[in-house]
Scaffold this active site. Structure first.
Site, PDB file in Angstrom:
ATOM      1  N   SER A  26       0.825  -1.208   0.000  1.00 31.75           N
ATOM      2  CA  SER A  26       0.000   0.000   0.000  1.00 31.75           C
ATOM      3  C   SER A  26       0.865   1.268   0.000  1.00 31.75           C
ATOM      4  O   SER A  26       0.779   2.100  -0.895  1.00 31.75           O
ATOM      5  CB  SER A  26      -0.915  -0.044   1.226  1.00 31.75           C
ATOM      6  OG  SER A  26      -1.726   1.093   1.269  1.00 31.75           O
ATOM      7  N   GLN A  27       1.729   1.413   0.990  1.00 33.09           N
ATOM      8  CA  GLN A  27       2.587   2.607   1.039  1.00 33.09           C
ATOM      9  C   GLN A  27       3.756   2.505   0.058  1.00 33.09           C
ATOM     10  O   GLN A  27       4.151   3.490  -0.555  1.00 33.09           O
ATOM     11  CB  GLN A  27       3.148   2.822   2.455  1.00 33.09           C
ATOM     12  CG  GLN A  27       2.133   3.299   3.464  1.00 33.09           C
ATOM     13  CD  GLN A  27       1.657   4.712   3.203  1.00 33.09           C
ATOM     14  OE1 GLN A  27       2.401   5.568   2.760  1.00 33.09           O
ATOM     15  NE2 GLN A  27       0.387   4.958   3.463  1.00 33.09           N
ATOM     16  N   GLN A  86       8.939  -5.769  10.551  1.00 33.46           N
ATOM     17  CA  GLN A  86      10.047  -4.826  10.333  1.00 33.46           C
ATOM     18  C   GLN A  86      11.278  -5.134  11.182  1.00 33.46           C
ATOM     19  O   GLN A  86      12.409  -5.024  10.707  1.00 33.46           O
ATOM     20  CB  GLN A  86       9.569  -3.393  10.583  1.00 33.46           C
ATOM     21  CG  GLN A  86       8.551  -2.944   9.529  1.00 33.46           C
ATOM     22  CD  GLN A  86       8.063  -1.539   9.726  1.00 33.46           C
ATOM     23  OE1 GLN A  86       8.495  -0.843  10.643  1.00 33.46           O
ATOM     24  NE2 GLN A  86       7.142  -1.103   8.868  1.00 33.46           N
ATOM     25  N   HIS A 108       5.643   4.973  10.000  1.00 33.96           N
ATOM     26  CA  HIS A 108       4.855   4.804  11.232  1.00 33.96           C
ATOM     27  C   HIS A 108       5.855   4.563  12.355  1.00 33.96           C
ATOM     28  O   HIS A 108       6.866   3.892  12.149  1.00 33.96           O
ATOM     29  CB  HIS A 108       3.907   3.610  11.056  1.00 33.96           C
ATOM     30  CG  HIS A 108       3.038   3.326  12.250  1.00 33.96           C
ATOM     31  ND1 HIS A 108       2.489   4.318  13.045  1.00 33.96           N
ATOM     32  CD2 HIS A 108       2.613   2.159  12.779  1.00 33.96           C
ATOM     33  CE1 HIS A 108       1.778   3.750  14.000  1.00 33.96           C
ATOM     34  NE2 HIS A 108       1.839   2.455  13.869  1.00 33.96           N
ATOM     35  N   SER A 252     -31.168  16.968   4.848  1.00 27.93           N
ATOM     36  CA  SER A 252     -32.434  17.622   5.218  1.00 27.93           C
ATOM     37  C   SER A 252     -32.393  18.064   6.686  1.00 27.93           C
ATOM     38  O   SER A 252     -31.596  17.553   7.475  1.00 27.93           O
ATOM     39  CB  SER A 252     -33.589  16.633   5.027  1.00 27.93           C
ATOM     40  OG  SER A 252     -33.455  15.579   5.958  1.00 27.93           O
TER      41      SER A 252
HETATM   42  N1  LIG Z   1      -1.377   1.011   4.702  1.00 35.76           N
HETATM   43  C1  LIG Z   1      -1.353   2.313   4.837  1.00 35.76           C
HETATM   44  O1  LIG Z   1      -2.032   3.016   4.149  1.00 35.76           O
HETATM   45  C2  LIG Z   1      -0.451   2.998   5.829  1.00 35.76           C
HETATM   46  C3  LIG Z   1      -0.690   4.340   6.193  1.00 35.76           C
HETATM   47  C4  LIG Z   1       0.259   5.022   6.975  1.00 35.76           C
HETATM   48  C5  LIG Z   1       1.382   4.333   7.421  1.00 35.76           C
HETATM   49  N2  LIG Z   1       1.547   3.009   7.087  1.00 35.76           N
HETATM   50  C6  LIG Z   1       2.754   2.321   7.519  1.00 35.76           C
HETATM   51  O2  LIG Z   1       3.501   1.970   6.370  1.00 35.76           O
HETATM   52  C7  LIG Z   1       4.185   0.740   6.592  1.00 35.76           C
HETATM   53  C8  LIG Z   1       3.818  -0.240   5.507  1.00 35.76           C
HETATM   54  O3  LIG Z   1       2.468  -0.603   5.634  1.00 35.76           O
HETATM   55  P1  LIG Z   1       1.631  -1.120   4.394  1.00 35.76           P
HETATM   56  O4  LIG Z   1       0.227  -1.272   4.878  1.00 35.76           O
HETATM   57  O5  LIG Z   1       1.909  -0.286   3.201  1.00 35.76           O
HETATM   58  O6  LIG Z   1       2.300  -2.563   4.195  1.00 35.76           O
HETATM   59  P2  LIG Z   1       1.817  -3.723   3.235  1.00 35.76           P
HETATM   60  O7  LIG Z   1       1.029  -3.202   2.091  1.00 35.76           O
HETATM   61  O8  LIG Z   1       1.172  -4.803   4.042  1.00 35.76           O
HETATM   62  O9  LIG Z   1       3.254  -4.252   2.730  1.00 35.76           O
HETATM   63  C9  LIG Z   1       3.333  -5.250   1.817  1.00 35.76           C
HETATM   64  C10 LIG Z   1       4.728  -5.291   1.243  1.00 35.76           C
HETATM   65  O10 LIG Z   1       5.650  -5.775   2.219  1.00 35.76           O
HETATM   66  C11 LIG Z   1       6.344  -6.871   1.684  1.00 35.76           C
HETATM   67  N3  LIG Z   1       6.683  -7.873   2.673  1.00 35.76           N
HETATM   68  C12 LIG Z   1       5.826  -8.551   3.471  1.00 35.76           C
HETATM   69  N4  LIG Z   1       6.484  -9.432   4.231  1.00 35.76           N
HETATM   70  C13 LIG Z   1       7.787  -9.314   3.909  1.00 35.76           C
HETATM   71  C14 LIG Z   1       8.970  -9.966   4.345  1.00 35.76           C
HETATM   72  N5  LIG Z   1       8.957 -10.910   5.299  1.00 35.76           N
HETATM   73  N6  LIG Z   1      10.142  -9.607   3.781  1.00 35.76           N
HETATM   74  C15 LIG Z   1      10.173  -8.661   2.841  1.00 35.76           C
HETATM   75  N7  LIG Z   1       9.097  -8.009   2.384  1.00 35.76           N
HETATM   76  C16 LIG Z   1       7.914  -8.342   2.913  1.00 35.76           C
HETATM   77  C17 LIG Z   1       5.401  -7.467   0.674  1.00 35.76           C
HETATM   78  O11 LIG Z   1       6.165  -8.224  -0.197  1.00 35.76           O
HETATM   79  P3  LIG Z   1       5.503  -9.279  -1.204  1.00 35.76           P
HETATM   80  O12 LIG Z   1       5.033  -8.479  -2.333  1.00 35.76           O
HETATM   81  O13 LIG Z   1       6.650 -10.156  -1.535  1.00 35.76           O
HETATM   82  O14 LIG Z   1       4.404  -9.971  -0.460  1.00 35.76           O
HETATM   83  C18 LIG Z   1       4.763  -6.237   0.064  1.00 35.76           C
HETATM   84  O15 LIG Z   1       5.545  -5.721  -0.982  1.00 35.76           O
HETATM   85  C19 LIG Z   1       3.810   0.302   8.000  1.00 35.76           C
HETATM   86  O16 LIG Z   1       4.770   0.784   8.881  1.00 35.76           O
HETATM   87  C20 LIG Z   1       2.485   1.004   8.236  1.00 35.76           C
HETATM   88  O17 LIG Z   1       2.182   1.234   9.597  1.00 35.76           O
HETATM   89  C21 LIG Z   1       0.657   2.334   6.310  1.00 35.76           C
HETATM   90 MG   LIG Z   2      -1.588   3.051  11.138  1.00 34.89          MG
END
Ligand SMILES: NC(=O)c1ccc[n+]([C@@H]2O[C@H](COP(=O)([O-])OP(=O)(O)OC[C@H]3O[C@@H](n4cnc5c(N)ncnc54)[C@H](OP(=O)(O)O)[C@@H]3O)[C@@H](O)[C@H]2O)c1
Ligand SMILES: [Mg+2]
Length: 339
Positions: A26-27, A86, A108, A252
Site C-alpha cells: 500500500s505505502q 520490520q 509509522h 435535510s
Molecule cells: N497502509 C497504509 O495506508 C499505511 C498508512 C500510513 C502508514 N503506514 C505504515 O507503512 C508501513 C507499511 O504498511 P503497508 O500497509 O503499506 O504494508 P503492506 O502493504 O502490508 O506491505 C506489503 C509489502 O511488504 C512486503 N513484505 C511482506 N512481508 C515481507 C517480508 N517478510 N520480507 C520482505 N518483504 C515483505 C510485501 O512483499 P511481497 O510483495 O513479496 O508480499 C509487500 O511488498 C507500516 O509501517 C504502516 O504502519 C501504512
Molecule cells: Mg496506522
C-alpha cells in the site's frame, strides 16, 4: 501548530539520494512512484526473493533489488513492509549492511517507539507518515495534490536528518497539503488510536451494527447496505470537503435533527470511556505487546477475524450490488494486480 509546505523545504535534497523502498504494498508503491515522478532519479524497490511484487514494480519502470543489496546500496532506506515484520527484516538484512551515516526511515513510529527496533548508533532515523491509505497517497499525487504527512526525527547523527525528511515528505506529495512536525511517540499513539477507535474499528462496527439492526428487523439487506455502507462515502465526502456544517447544509433538516438527538445515544459517554481505555492500552504498550504476541503465534485469531468478516452478509450483498455499479470499479483506488 506550524504547517510546512513545499516552499518551506529543499525539495532537491532527496533527489540527490539513492532511495530504497522496502516493500511494494500500500505505502511502498506510492512512495516509490511519487518519488520517481518528483524527480528522484535513483529509486529502488527492495523485495524478498520470489516476491510477487517484483513484476508489479518492474512494470512501473522501477528497479528491484534484494533486501540486503538495497540496504548496502542506499543513502535512505524507507521500511514499508508490515509493522510486525520490520524488526526481523531490520535485523536480518539491514542493520549490518547500511553504510555509515545513512538514513533509516519509517512511515509509522511503532517499531522505534515501542523499541522493537534499536537502530544502529551512526544512522539517522526519521519518519514520514502520510495521513491516508497508500493508494490515496498515489492517487492524490497523480491528481496534482497530496496526502498530508507527519514528519519526525528520532535520531539526527548527521545534523541533516530534518531537512532530508522534509524533502522526502514534500516529494511524496505532503508538501501540497501540509507537513506537520511531530515525534515518534505522538505519531504512533494518535495513529493507533485513530484507526482503532474511529477510522477502521469504530466505523466498521457502526456500519455492521446498523446493517444488522435493519436486517434483523426484517428490512431487505440491499436497502440496509445502501443506507449504512454505500452512503457513508457520500456523507464523508461532504464532511471532507467542508466540515460537518457543510454536510449538515446538504442533508435535510430532519436528518440534521436526528443527527443531534440520536447520534449521542449510539456513541455516548460510555463509548468515550471505552475510547479512553483504548488510548491507555496504546500508551502503556499493551496493545502492541498483544499484537506482537498474536504475530508470534502465527496470527491465528487475526486471520480468523478476517475470515469471519468476509462471511458477514454485508460483504456478500455488497459484492452483488457493487457488480451492478461498474463505474465504481472502473475508478478503483485498489487494484491488487498492480499494487
Ligand atoms: N497502509 C497504509 O495506508 C499505511 C498508512 C500510513 C502508514 N503506514 C505504515 O507503512 C508501513 C507499511 O504498511 P503497508 O500497509 O503499506 O504494508 P503492506 O502493504 O502490508 O506491505 C506489503 C509489502 O511488504 C512486503 N513484505 C511482506 N512481508 C515481507 C517480508 N517478510 N520480507 C520482505 N518483504 C515483505 C510485501 O512483499 P511481497 O510483495 O513479496 O508480499 C509487500 O511488498 C507500516 O509501517 C504502516 O504502519 C501504512
Ligand atoms: Mg496506522
Amino acid at each position: 501548530m506550524k504547517m510546512y509546505y513545499e516552499k518551506d523545504t529543499d525539495v532537491n535534497l532527496i533527489k540527490q539520494k539513492k532511495v530504497a523502498i522496502f516493500g511494494y504494498g500500500s505505502q511502498g508503491h506510492a512512495h516509490a512512484l511519487n518519488l520517481k515522478d518528483s524527480g528522484v532519479k535513483e529509486v529502488v524497490v527492495a523485495l524478498r526473493e520470489g516476491s510477487s511484487s517484483i513484476k508489479k514494480a518492474e512494470s512501473q519502470g522501477l528497479k528491484v533489488m534484494s533486501l540486503s543489496d538495497a540496504a548496502a546500496w542506499a543513502d535512505v532506506v524507507m521500511i514499508l513492509t508490515p509493522d510486525e515484520l520490520q524488526a526481523e527484516i531490520y535485523k536480518n538484512h539491514v542493520e549490518q549492511r547500511m553504510r555509515e551515516g545513512t538514513s533509516l526511515a519509517f512511515a509509522h513510529g511503532l517499531n522505534i517507539h515501542y523499541k522493537l527496533i534499536e537502530s544502529r548508533k551512526d544512522l539517522d532515523v526519521f519518519m514520514v507518515a502520510p495521513k491516508g491509505p497508500g493508494h490515496l497517497v498515489r492517487s492524490e499525487y497523480q491528481k496534482g495534490g497530496g496526502v498530508p504527512c507527519l514528519m519526525a526525527v528520532h535520531k539526527d547523527s548527521s545534523g541533516k536528518a530534518r531537512d532530508l525528511a522534509m524533502s522526502y515528505a514534500a516529494c511524496i506529495g505532503g508538501g501540497k497539503s501540509g507537513i506537520i512536525e511531530t515525534n515518534f511517540k505522538d505519531e504512533c499513539e494518535t495513529d493507533l488510536f485513530g484507526e482503532q477507535a474511529v477510522l477502521c474499528g469504530g466505523l466498521v462496527e457502526l456500519i455492521k451494527n446498523g446493517f444488522e439492526t435493519l436486517t434483523e428487523a426484517g428490512y431487505p439487506p440491499e436497502m440496509a447496505y445502501f443506507e449504512v455502507l454505500h452512503e457513508v462515502k457520500l456523507i464523508v465526502d461532504l464532511i471532507y470537503e467542508g466540515g460537518i456544517a457543510n454536510m449538515n447544509y446538504s442533508i435535510s433538516n430532519t436528518a440534521e435533527y436526528g443527527e443531534y438527538v440520536s447520534g449521542k445515544k449510539v456513541v455516548d459517554s460510555k463509548s468515550k470511556e471505552k475510547m479512553k481505555e483504548i488510548l491507555k492500552d496504546i500508551q502503556s504498550g499493551k496493545f502492541t505487546k498483544d499484537w506482537m504476541e498474536e504475530c508470534k503465534g502465527g496470527q491465528k485469531n487475526f486471520l480468523k477475524m478476517r475470515a469471519d468478516l468476509a462471511k458477514h452478509p454485508i460483504e456478500e450483498v455488497g459484492k452483488k450490488l457493487r457488480d451492478m455499479m461498474p463505474w465504481i470499479g472502473k475508478n478503483k483506488l485498489v487494484d491488487q494486480s498492480k499494487n
